[in-house]
Scaffold this active site. Structure first.
Site, PDB file in Angstrom:
ATOM      1  N   TYR A 334       0.850  -1.193   0.000  1.00 25.20           N
ATOM      2  CA  TYR A 334       0.000   0.000   0.000  1.00 25.20           C
ATOM      3  C   TYR A 334       0.886   1.244   0.000  1.00 25.20           C
ATOM      4  O   TYR A 334       1.711   1.418   0.883  1.00 25.20           O
ATOM      5  CB  TYR A 334      -0.898  -0.031   1.242  1.00 25.20           C
ATOM      6  CG  TYR A 334      -2.002   1.001   1.317  1.00 25.20           C
ATOM      7  CD1 TYR A 334      -2.153   2.009   0.377  1.00 25.20           C
ATOM      8  CD2 TYR A 334      -2.923   0.955   2.359  1.00 25.20           C
ATOM      9  CE1 TYR A 334      -3.170   2.930   0.463  1.00 25.20           C
ATOM     10  CE2 TYR A 334      -3.956   1.873   2.467  1.00 25.20           C
ATOM     11  CZ  TYR A 334      -4.072   2.864   1.521  1.00 25.20           C
ATOM     12  OH  TYR A 334      -5.093   3.790   1.610  1.00 25.20           O
ATOM     13  N   CYS A 335       0.718   2.117  -0.998  1.00 28.09           N
ATOM     14  CA  CYS A 335       1.434   3.396  -1.074  1.00 28.09           C
ATOM     15  C   CYS A 335       2.948   3.167  -1.052  1.00 28.09           C
ATOM     16  O   CYS A 335       3.485   2.461  -1.889  1.00 28.09           O
ATOM     17  CB  CYS A 335       0.959   4.315   0.045  1.00 28.09           C
ATOM     18  SG  CYS A 335       1.564   6.014  -0.057  1.00 28.09           S
ATOM     19  N   LEU A 336       3.634   3.730  -0.065  1.00 28.63           N
ATOM     20  CA  LEU A 336       5.079   3.532   0.043  1.00 28.63           C
ATOM     21  C   LEU A 336       5.422   2.060   0.226  1.00 28.63           C
ATOM     22  O   LEU A 336       6.484   1.596  -0.206  1.00 28.63           O
ATOM     23  CB  LEU A 336       5.615   4.365   1.212  1.00 28.63           C
ATOM     24  CG  LEU A 336       7.110   4.290   1.537  1.00 28.63           C
ATOM     25  CD1 LEU A 336       7.956   4.562   0.315  1.00 28.63           C
ATOM     26  CD2 LEU A 336       7.441   5.277   2.648  1.00 28.63           C
ATOM     27  N   GLY A 338       4.007  -0.257  -1.371  1.00 31.20           N
ATOM     28  CA  GLY A 338       4.047  -0.786  -2.721  1.00 31.20           C
ATOM     29  C   GLY A 338       5.348  -0.459  -3.435  1.00 31.20           C
ATOM     30  O   GLY A 338       5.872  -1.271  -4.202  1.00 31.20           O
ATOM     31  N   MET A 362      -1.428  -0.995  -4.139  1.00 32.26           N
ATOM     32  CA  MET A 362      -2.496  -0.030  -3.862  1.00 32.26           C
ATOM     33  C   MET A 362      -1.897   1.382  -3.858  1.00 32.26           C
ATOM     34  O   MET A 362      -1.035   1.694  -3.049  1.00 32.26           O
ATOM     35  CB  MET A 362      -3.134  -0.330  -2.500  1.00 32.26           C
ATOM     36  CG  MET A 362      -3.883  -1.645  -2.431  1.00 32.26           C
ATOM     37  SD  MET A 362      -4.307  -2.162  -0.736  1.00 32.26           S
ATOM     38  CE  MET A 362      -5.327  -0.800  -0.176  1.00 32.26           C
TER      39      MET A 362
END
Length: 606
Positions: A334-336, A338, A362
């Protein structure tokens, strides 16, 4: 009944004793805070003003460019005059009882002017339209100046908008009809209560204003948020690994590892039972593991991005194999988280490590081209200044990064609370998502410097061998793992058109999905909510715009699309695995119940 009559009718008798007590409390708090401020000042002088953002240089350049074309400047001034003339005429007609069309209207998404008095009351309607005319003129004036470099233009545009938003009439007691009404109705007690709220927030921020977005006392980890049953089964300096109890008699053979960002706590994925992504995954028959990152302090100053890879996902993969006996698994970032997952996949590809059989991303940036308005805070001067600050204490304060993110949506995440808490004198509403948003974490100095310079400034992760981690050049084109990307239409942190570049960088077969809403609500969107919807297109077009034009709109949540995509990689179903017992290959015993010590570490803890 006129607005004035309504206001008089709503007026109530107020208690002068209570008002005096509120004033006395505010005076005591003010004196205490002033004394603490003076005591904190250094014995030797320090410059009161600094320009770490480089705004002086940027706006001087803007001024020079504007003055170099006096004709264009005069033309804009004339247009402003015409708009004000039209407003004056329309206002006179309204004062005489007519109903002229407004000269300018707020955007449909603008929540600041929804109170009826902004439309019905002659004076407030005039103030509103006057502000909107000036705001539009000022923004257009600075946005269309020729000759500025792209970074300077973005910086000017962003901070001009901050200025415009700050001066909105809704932010002031005398020009906000709702506040005006409340002040008359309470005899001014709302403003005194608001002053006390303001002083409380300054005290809570140790001398710096820290706006309360929610009633944090209403939430307790493990009690009414982050309640999905699970246990911490492994930990190291940087993370605790949580394994969640199965909720189905049988589970799929391959586990799911979730890598959240380390800018906030992991439990955005496990707020409450009805919107918990973790709980929903467990209900689909997945064996779920989540990394809970530490809230770093000076002891972690030298932890680098590669340490987050080695002690994060790679250490988690080893632990999961011991806990379950399974070597292959699916991973979601998720975000960082990812971005870290992509780097990890590149590291594994170089070392022929094939344990990750599918990767899901994500709102994750791999190519940082067009990375959004965060770019205005990232240039050589600002990053160097930030590095000097971090070198003094070994980390970046979580509140400093949180303030930056809040500025990206200042009307929703700053000024709405200024109005509610300080002008209306109300206590913030208990809201689990905003409680999480305030629970920020720090960033280790070395890691954050590496991340800003190599990802945002130099954009090296997308380049073969551009980044080296643990003595291993990272080449994402060598990653052949099937991957799923989901982003959000209204994303303000990782713009979806920038995340769309990710699938074309990785070598594996990709699917891209676009959710409605933004960075949080678009991702934490359970199917039962039936909100926002999502777009799908099996073909990855050359451009994001072309992809969207040919995409199909779907109702509901992208979660259903993702689980359908993931099922071929889950393996057969097996009997549910108990958590925290020596049942796997080697076995892992439970250390403590979820959410664990790392998640409970306060943002201001040392």
């Amino acid at each position: 009944m006129t607005t004035a009559e309504k206001t008089v009718k709503e007026a109530v008798n107020y208690d002068p004793v209570a008002l005096a007590e509120s004033f006395a409390t505010a005076a005591d708090k003010s004196a205490k805070l002033l004394g603490e401020f003076v005591a904190r000042q250094p014995s030797q002088g320090r410059a009161l003003l600094s320009d770490e953002l480089g705004l002086t240089k940027a706006f001087l350049e803007l001024t020079a460019k504007m003055l170099s074309n006096p004709y264009r400047l005069a033309e804009r001034q004339l247009n402003l005059w015409w708009d004000y003339s039209a407003l004056f005429q329309a206002s006179m007609l309204k004062l005489l009882g007519h109903s002229p069309d407004p000269v300018v209207e707020p955007a449909q998404s603008d929540k600041r002017f929804r109170h009826e008095d902004w439309q019905e009351h002659f004076l407030f309607d005039y103030v509103k339209q006057s502000y909107l005319i000036t705001a539009r003129w000022l923004h257009d004036a600075v946005a269309n100046v020729e000759g500025l470099d792209e970074h300077t233009q973005k910086k000017i545009d962003f901070f001009t908008r901050q200025y415009i938003d700050a001066l909105a009439p809704s932010n002031f007691a005398l020009t906000n009809p709702e506040v005006f009404r409340e002040t008359i109705a309470t005899g001014g007690q709302n403003l005194v209560k608001g002053l006390n709220n303001l002083l409380d927030d300054i005290e809570r921020g140790n001398g710096t204003l820290k706006i309360s977005m929610t009633d944090s006392k209403a939430f307790e980890l493990g009690v009414n948020i982050a309640t999905t049953p699970g246990k911490v089964v492994a930990q190291n300096d940087l993370m605790q690994l949580i394994q969640y109890e199965p909720t189905t008699p049988k589970v799929f053979k391959r586990p799911l590892l979730i890598i959240p960002p380390w800018i906030n706590k992991y439990y955005i994925l496990d707020l409450r039972e009805k919107n918990s992504f973790v709980k929903w995954c467990a209900d689909q028959g997945l064996t779920v593991f989540v990394i809970s990152w530490v809230n770093p302090d000076e002891r972690h100053a030298n932890k680098d991005f590669e340490d987050y890879m080695l002690e994060g996902p790679l250490a988690a993969l080893d632990a999961i194999e011991k806990a379950t006996g399974e070597k292959d698994m699916n991973v979601l970032g998720y975000c960082l988280g990812g971005t870290l997952l992509a780097a990890t996949l590149g590291y594994q590809a170089a070392r022929n490590d094939a344990r990750i059989v599918s990767a899901s991303f994500m709102t994750s940036l791999i190519d940082f081209t067009g990375a959004g308005e965060l770019e205005v805070f990232i240039d050589e001067a600002q990053v160097s200044s930030l590095e000097r600050k971090m070198s003094e204490r070994g980390y970046l304060e979580g509140a400093e990064m949180a303030n930056t993110f809040n500025m990206l949506r200042s009307n929703d995440l700053i000024w709405s609370f200024v109005i509610n808490n300080y002008l209306m004198g109300r206590d913030p509403f208990p809201f689990d998502l905003l409680h999480w948003n305030q629970d920020s974490t720090r960033m280790p100095a070395k890691m954050h410097s590496f991340y800003l310079r190599n990802m945002y400034m130099k954009n090296k992760l997308r380049e073969p061998g551009g980044v080296t981690l643990a003595r291993t050049p990272i080449d994402l084109s060598k990653v052949n793992v099937p991957n799923y990307f989901v982003s959000a239409m209204e994303e303000h942190i990782a713009p979806w058109k920038a995340t769309y570049a990710g699938p074309r960088i990785l070598g594996g077969k990709s699917r891209f999905v676009l959710s409605g809403s933004g960075h949080i609500a678009g991702m934490i969107n359970p199917p039962v909510a039936k909100k926002y919807g999502y777009w799908t297109n099996d073909k990855l077009s050359p451009s994001a715009e072309d992809w969207l034009k040919a995409a199909t709109a779907n109702e509901g949540s992208w979660w259903n699309d993702w689980i359908a995509w993931l099922k071929p990689f889950l393996g057969a179903q097996v009997t549910s695995r108990p958590v925290g017992k020596a049942d796997g290959k080697g076995g892992l015993k439970a250390i403590e119940p979820a959410p664990g010590t790392f998640a409970r570490m306060r943002a201001d803890s040392r």
